[in-house]
Design a protein around this motif. Structure first.
Motif, mmCIF file in Angstrom:
data_model
loop_
_atom_site.group_PDB
_atom_site.id
_atom_site.type_symbol
_atom_site.label_atom_id
_atom_site.label_comp_id
_atom_site.label_asym_id
_atom_site.label_seq_id
_atom_site.Cartn_x
_atom_site.Cartn_y
_atom_site.Cartn_z
ATOM 1 N N GLU A 126 20.817 4.513 -14.351
ATOM 2 C CA GLU A 126 21.411 4.432 -13.018
ATOM 3 C C GLU A 126 20.583 5.240 -12.028
ATOM 4 O OE1 GLU A 126 25.395 5.778 -13.253
ATOM 5 O OE2 GLU A 126 26.070 4.174 -14.593
ATOM 6 N N ASN A 127 20.417 4.667 -10.837
ATOM 7 C CA ASN A 127 19.685 5.335 -9.761
ATOM 8 C C ASN A 127 18.287 5.782 -10.201
ATOM 9 O OD1 ASN A 127 22.005 5.132 -8.081
ATOM 10 N ND2 ASN A 127 22.844 7.002 -8.998
ATOM 11 N N GLY A 128 17.673 4.929 -11.022
ATOM 12 C CA GLY A 128 16.319 5.221 -11.462
ATOM 13 C C GLY A 128 16.211 6.281 -12.540
ATOM 14 N N LYS A 129 17.356 6.728 -13.092
ATOM 15 C CA LYS A 129 17.328 7.775 -14.113
ATOM 16 C C LYS A 129 18.032 7.300 -15.381
ATOM 17 C CE LYS A 129 17.204 11.677 -10.882
ATOM 18 N NZ LYS A 129 17.861 12.941 -10.462
ATOM 19 N N ARG A 130 17.428 7.624 -16.503
ATOM 20 C CA ARG A 130 18.005 7.281 -17.793
ATOM 21 C C ARG A 130 18.854 8.432 -18.311
ATOM 22 N NH1 ARG A 130 13.953 6.305 -22.126
ATOM 23 N NH2 ARG A 130 15.867 5.966 -23.319
ATOM 24 N N SER A 131 19.898 8.077 -19.048
ATOM 25 C CA SER A 131 20.693 9.089 -19.740
ATOM 26 C C SER A 131 21.054 8.556 -21.121
ATOM 27 C CB SER A 131 21.961 9.434 -18.957
ATOM 28 O OG SER A 131 22.832 8.322 -18.902
ATOM 29 N N PHE A 132 21.195 9.462 -22.052
ATOM 30 C CA PHE A 132 21.572 9.062 -23.415
ATOM 31 C C PHE A 132 22.406 10.166 -24.039
ATOM 32 C CE2 PHE A 132 20.952 8.914 -28.026
ATOM 33 C CZ PHE A 132 21.414 7.637 -28.278
ATOM 34 N N THR A 133 23.556 9.775 -24.574
ATOM 35 C CA THR A 133 24.460 10.703 -25.246
ATOM 36 C C THR A 133 24.828 10.128 -26.608
ATOM 37 O OG1 THR A 133 25.374 11.428 -23.132
ATOM 38 C CG2 THR A 133 26.659 11.915 -25.104
ATOM 39 N N ALA A 134 24.872 10.994 -27.610
ATOM 40 C CA ALA A 134 25.271 10.581 -28.956
ATOM 41 C C ALA A 134 26.519 11.332 -29.371
ATOM 42 C CB ALA A 134 24.145 10.834 -29.957
ATOM 43 N N VAL A 135 27.466 10.615 -29.965
ATOM 44 C CA VAL A 135 28.677 11.212 -30.512
ATOM 45 C C VAL A 135 28.582 11.124 -32.033
ATOM 46 C CG1 VAL A 135 31.191 11.109 -30.655
ATOM 47 C CG2 VAL A 135 30.038 10.572 -28.493
ATOM 48 N N PHE A 136 28.533 12.278 -32.694
ATOM 49 C CA PHE A 136 28.406 12.330 -34.142
ATOM 50 C C PHE A 136 29.784 12.439 -34.782
ATOM 51 C CE2 PHE A 136 24.354 13.770 -32.547
ATOM 52 C CZ PHE A 136 23.434 13.187 -33.402
ATOM 53 N N MET A 137 29.958 11.699 -35.903
ATOM 54 C CA MET A 137 31.248 11.677 -36.597
ATOM 55 C C MET A 137 31.058 11.671 -38.100
ATOM 56 S SD MET A 137 32.888 8.825 -34.128
ATOM 57 C CE MET A 137 31.215 8.247 -33.871
ATOM 58 N N ASN A 138 32.085 12.088 -38.807
ATOM 59 C CA ASN A 138 32.092 12.019 -40.262
ATOM 60 C C ASN A 138 32.319 10.563 -40.668
ATOM 61 O OD1 ASN A 138 32.916 12.076 -43.049
ATOM 62 N ND2 ASN A 138 33.337 14.259 -42.811
ATOM 63 N N PRO A 139 31.376 9.958 -41.393
ATOM 64 C CA PRO A 139 31.529 8.535 -41.724
ATOM 65 C C PRO A 139 32.621 8.251 -42.734
ATOM 66 C CG PRO A 139 29.641 9.446 -42.873
ATOM 67 C CD PRO A 139 30.137 10.521 -41.944
ATOM 68 N N TYR A 140 33.100 9.285 -43.456
ATOM 69 C CA TYR A 140 34.160 9.095 -44.443
ATOM 70 C C TYR A 140 35.548 9.115 -43.808
ATOM 71 C CZ TYR A 140 30.466 10.195 -47.838
ATOM 72 O OH TYR A 140 29.316 10.196 -48.580
ATOM 73 N N THR A 141 35.681 9.834 -42.686
ATOM 74 C CA THR A 141 37.000 10.001 -42.069
ATOM 75 C C THR A 141 37.055 9.528 -40.623
ATOM 76 O OG1 THR A 141 36.483 12.240 -41.289
ATOM 77 C CG2 THR A 141 37.394 12.021 -43.521
ATOM 78 N N GLY A 142 35.906 9.391 -39.973
ATOM 79 C CA GLY A 142 35.871 9.074 -38.547
ATOM 80 C C GLY A 142 36.119 10.288 -37.684
ATOM 81 N N GLU A 143 36.168 11.468 -38.275
ATOM 82 C CA GLU A 143 36.437 12.713 -37.542
ATOM 83 C C GLU A 143 35.266 13.078 -36.622
ATOM 84 O OE1 GLU A 143 37.093 17.495 -38.520
ATOM 85 O OE2 GLU A 143 36.699 16.039 -40.121
ATOM 86 N N PHE A 144 35.577 13.496 -35.416
ATOM 87 C CA PHE A 144 34.572 13.920 -34.442
ATOM 88 C C PHE A 144 33.863 15.192 -34.907
ATOM 89 C CE2 PHE A 144 33.618 16.778 -30.873
ATOM 90 C CZ PHE A 144 32.695 16.017 -30.174
#
Length: 368
Positions: free
Chosen positions: A81-99
């Motif tokens: 947006e507005n010529g700027k890139r952003s990237f965010t990652a949300v990590f979770m436990n793959p066994y429970t889906g817990e944040f």
């Protein structure tokens, strides 16, 4: 030619040294990338997406990744947006889906060391449409210098005195002699692998080089454009009342064929009505070339096949194309390969320096 390309080759090589171990460094500094192994199955993609959306409201997920049994799952949110890139990652436990962790890697003034390194490596921290061609041209010059360097290194005869000059560094000599030997001898020993690093890098700099390399390695075939199979829109009504999402169904079908998979990547949001669900299944942890690509009709869940979608079944040219990144960083041979790539990059960074000093002192007699 060495003077023209030297600074660029030095920057590209030094940044390549850092980037070779970026995954290992991240794993050490970011413990949330790992989870305790459990005797349970992973939760489906929909559960991970629901958790991620809580922490990224009103944002569209652009990628979802499963790692191996010890690795965290992650949902990525990328925007421009507005010529700027952003990237965010949300990590979770793959066994429970817990944040586990929300990490903004790019945007809003966030500094990511390895993004800084790769931007320097690929484009000298310039806009990519300016920096990439500069890096590409200087890499081409570097390839020519490797060839001409071999010609200059080649001894007139292989008497013992010439043999020692060509294969050994005379550490006890004066600085000019040692510098010359560092340039001459290290350049020879690193020649083949430096050439490989340069060639694999040129694949990303110029489309004509990528297409030409494919043409040569395929025996005269043109590189096909990247395309995907399409879903049958006429079957759209089949999933309107389905309680299980098509992505989950496709994921379960992929798991049935990939019980020992070491990682998966998928795009959660399909933009067009005829887009197919794509799931990439990685066969080896820590590398990307050995992968199987699965495509499913988003309405019927019929599996759709593409030429070269399984690495083991692909033609040599397609396999080489998949190998390019892992060869470039040495990951194709695991940690020893990365270590080798690190030292070769370090030698490549030294060649412009020692070469400049040789040029600076040209005309002066080298004393033993």
């Amino acid at each position: 030619m060495g003077l023209i390309s030297g600074i660029v080759v030095f920057i590209v090589s030094i940044t390549g040294c850092f980037y070779a171990f970026q995954q290992e460094i991240k794993d050490y500094l970011e413990p949330w990338r790992f989870v305790e192994v459990q005797d349970e199955e992973f939760v489906p993609p929909s559960q991970l997406l629901d958790t991620a959306k809580v922490y990224m409201p009103n944002q569209k997920p652009t990628g979802l990744t499963y790692s191996d049994k010890e690795g965290a799952a992650a949902v990525g949110f990328s925007s421009f947006e507005n010529g700027k890139r952003s990237f965010t990652a949300v990590f979770m436990n793959p066994y429970t889906g817990e944040f586990l962790r929300k990490q903004q890697m790019l945007g809003n003034g966030e500094f990511d060391f390895f993004r800084f390194i790769i931007d320097g490596h690929r484009a000298l921290w310039l806009p990519y449409d300016i920096g990439r061609p500069i890096v590409g041209v200087c890499t081409l010059i570097f390839v020519l210098l490797l060839i001409s360097g071999l010609v200059m290194w080649w001894p007139k005869n292989f008497k013992k005195a010439n043999f020692n000059k060509s294969f050994k560094i005379k550490w006890k000599a004066k600085f000019k002699r040692v510098n010359y030997d560092l340039h001459n001898v290290l350049g020879f020993y690193s020649l083949i692998l430096a050439f490989v690093l340069a060639i694999t890098g040129l694949v990303w700099s110029f489309h004509w080089f990528e297409d030409g390399l494919y043409y040569i390695t395929s025996g005269g075939e043109s590189k096909p454009e990247h395309h995907h199979p399409h879903s049958d829109i006429s079957q759209k009504d089949l999933v309107e009342n389905d309680t299980i999402s098509p992505l989950d169904r496709a994921w379960y079908k992929t798991l049935a064929q990939e019980p020992e998979v070491q990682g998966m990547y998928m795009t959660p949001i399909l933009e067009d009505e005829d887009d197919a669900i794509e799931i990439v299944a990685y066969q080896d942890h820590g590398s990307f070339y050995n992968k199987n690509e699965y495509y499913f009709d988003r309405y019927t869940l019929e599996e759709l096949r593409m030429k070269g979608d399984r690495y083991a079944e692909a033609d040599f040219a397609d396999q080489l194309s998949s190998l390019n990144y892992d060869i470039h960083i040495g990951a194709v041979f695991g940690f020893p390969g990365k270590l080798l790539a690190f030292f070769i990059s370090l030698i490549c960074a030294s060649l412009p320096v020692t070469g400049f000093l040789v040029w600076w002192n040209k005309g002066r007699k080298l004393k033993p």
